[in-house]
Design a protein around this motif. Structure first.
Motif, mmCIF file in Angstrom:
data_model
loop_
_atom_site.group_PDB
_atom_site.id
_atom_site.type_symbol
_atom_site.label_atom_id
_atom_site.label_comp_id
_atom_site.label_asym_id
_atom_site.label_seq_id
_atom_site.Cartn_x
_atom_site.Cartn_y
_atom_site.Cartn_z
ATOM 1 N N GLN A 35 57.135 13.729 -16.375
ATOM 2 C CA GLN A 35 56.031 12.984 -16.814
ATOM 3 C C GLN A 35 55.246 12.679 -15.444
ATOM 4 O O GLN A 35 56.107 12.502 -14.686
ATOM 5 C CB GLN A 35 56.085 12.048 -17.768
ATOM 6 C CG GLN A 35 56.528 10.762 -17.399
ATOM 7 C CD GLN A 35 56.906 9.518 -18.349
ATOM 8 O OE1 GLN A 35 57.692 10.004 -19.020
ATOM 9 N NE2 GLN A 35 56.128 8.591 -18.263
ATOM 10 N N VAL A 36 53.914 12.760 -15.326
ATOM 11 C CA VAL A 36 53.171 12.168 -14.256
ATOM 12 C C VAL A 36 52.360 11.032 -14.766
ATOM 13 O O VAL A 36 51.230 11.491 -15.803
ATOM 14 C CB VAL A 36 52.457 13.361 -13.608
ATOM 15 C CG1 VAL A 36 51.663 12.844 -12.423
ATOM 16 C CG2 VAL A 36 53.302 14.474 -13.164
ATOM 17 N N THR A 55 46.384 13.171 -10.032
ATOM 18 C CA THR A 55 47.369 13.124 -11.303
ATOM 19 C C THR A 55 47.553 14.636 -11.933
ATOM 20 O O THR A 55 48.525 15.097 -12.026
ATOM 21 C CB THR A 55 47.011 12.308 -12.373
ATOM 22 O OG1 THR A 55 47.070 10.945 -11.759
ATOM 23 C CG2 THR A 55 47.947 12.145 -13.435
ATOM 24 N N GLN A 56 46.263 15.105 -12.027
ATOM 25 C CA GLN A 56 46.470 16.420 -12.545
ATOM 26 C C GLN A 56 46.911 17.637 -11.718
ATOM 27 O O GLN A 56 47.393 18.539 -12.317
ATOM 28 C CB GLN A 56 44.732 16.896 -13.160
ATOM 29 C CG GLN A 56 44.294 15.913 -14.280
ATOM 30 C CD GLN A 56 42.800 16.334 -14.464
ATOM 31 O OE1 GLN A 56 42.036 16.679 -13.620
ATOM 32 N NE2 GLN A 56 42.381 16.217 -15.718
ATOM 33 N N GLN A 59 50.680 17.401 -11.834
ATOM 34 C CA GLN A 59 51.007 17.993 -13.174
ATOM 35 C C GLN A 59 51.102 19.289 -13.170
ATOM 36 O O GLN A 59 52.022 20.116 -13.224
ATOM 37 C CB GLN A 59 50.107 17.456 -14.220
ATOM 38 C CG GLN A 59 50.306 16.105 -14.647
ATOM 39 C CD GLN A 59 49.405 15.608 -15.628
ATOM 40 O OE1 GLN A 59 48.478 15.846 -15.898
ATOM 41 N NE2 GLN A 59 49.734 14.479 -16.407
ATOM 42 N N GLU A 60 49.921 19.978 -12.772
ATOM 43 C CA GLU A 60 49.853 21.492 -12.625
ATOM 44 C C GLU A 60 50.832 22.151 -11.501
ATOM 45 O O GLU A 60 51.591 23.017 -12.064
ATOM 46 C CB GLU A 60 48.451 21.896 -12.122
ATOM 47 C CG GLU A 60 47.330 21.686 -13.243
ATOM 48 C CD GLU A 60 45.855 21.558 -12.627
ATOM 49 O OE1 GLU A 60 45.769 21.934 -11.391
ATOM 50 O OE2 GLU A 60 44.770 21.474 -13.383
ATOM 51 N N GLN A 63 54.402 22.121 -13.298
ATOM 52 C CA GLN A 63 54.192 23.061 -14.466
ATOM 53 C C GLN A 63 54.385 24.536 -14.006
ATOM 54 O O GLN A 63 54.954 25.434 -14.547
ATOM 55 C CB GLN A 63 52.860 22.934 -15.204
ATOM 56 C CG GLN A 63 53.052 21.725 -16.284
ATOM 57 C CD GLN A 63 51.733 21.626 -17.274
ATOM 58 O OE1 GLN A 63 50.857 21.476 -16.616
ATOM 59 N NE2 GLN A 63 52.114 21.599 -18.507
ATOM 60 N N LEU A 70 55.824 19.231 -19.567
ATOM 61 C CA LEU A 70 55.042 18.077 -19.527
ATOM 62 C C LEU A 70 55.288 17.175 -20.952
ATOM 63 O O LEU A 70 54.791 17.497 -21.912
ATOM 64 C CB LEU A 70 53.850 18.216 -18.864
ATOM 65 C CG LEU A 70 52.885 17.291 -18.796
ATOM 66 C CD1 LEU A 70 53.117 16.480 -17.720
ATOM 67 C CD2 LEU A 70 51.400 17.931 -18.504
ATOM 68 N N ASN A 72 54.166 13.017 -22.205
ATOM 69 C CA ASN A 72 53.489 11.877 -21.816
ATOM 70 C C ASN A 72 54.223 10.725 -21.525
ATOM 71 O O ASN A 72 54.029 9.581 -20.902
ATOM 72 C CB ASN A 72 52.404 11.432 -22.801
ATOM 73 C CG ASN A 72 51.314 12.557 -22.908
ATOM 74 O OD1 ASN A 72 50.760 13.070 -22.051
ATOM 75 N ND2 ASN A 72 50.845 12.708 -24.019
#
Length: 166
Positions: A35-36, A55-56, A59-60, A63, A70, A72
């Motif tokens: 999780q981020v 943040t995005q 995450q990317e 992934q 991922l 939450n």
């Protein structure tokens, strides 16, 4: 035949308890999720929206370079922190003492938690910069290009520090 010569040494690495991938990640088989948490923008100069963009981006990257899912909440690996610096400084001067080039520096403080292996946990800053022509405003395409380069480097450095430990 050539593929076997390249792949077999990679598959032969490790203790048998680690997962290796061609992206360079080294993830224990018990780790399935990450999780981020939303990074906060605590810099003196606040550029709106960069915390969400960072943040995005993180995450990317995780992934795209791992098989982790991922989440939450309740991730096996947790990334969190804040942007602590967004600073522009003049770098080079012209003959008439005006800045010819400026440097945007962004620093992100990261707290990493591995719930499966606490000795991997850390908190540390990651920083990178982008130099641009001083005649340009740090808006629009110039800002987007700068943030793309800076965030690409910082997120890759975070990935390397957390998941690519050879």
């Amino acid at each position: 035949m050539i593929i076997l010569l390249v792949v077999l040494p990679i598959l032969g690495c490790g203790s048998g308890n680690d997962k290796y991938s061609l992206s360079g990640s080294n993830i224990h088989p018990d780790v399935k999720t990450f999780q981020v948490n939303a990074f906060q923008n605590n810099a003196e100069i606040v550029e709106p929206g960069i915390e969400r963009r960072f943040t995005q981006r993180l995450q990317e990257l995780v992934q795209n370079q791992t098989n982790l899912s991922l989440n939450n909440t309740g991730g096996d690996l947790v990334y969190e922190g804040e942007i602590t610096k967004f600073k522009v400084t003049p770098m080079t001067a012209t003959a008439n003492q005006r800045a010819a080039q400026n440097r945007l520096t962004v620093t992100v403080n990261v707290r990493f938690t591995n719930t499966k292996n606490e000795k991997d946990n850390f908190e540390k800053p990651f920083s990178f910069y982008y130099d641009y022509d001083a005649n340009k405003m740090l808006t629009g395409e110039t800002l987007n290009t700068a943030l793309d380069e800076i965030f690409e480097r910082i997120t890759q450095d975070i990935f390397n520090a957390t998941l690519a430990k050879w």
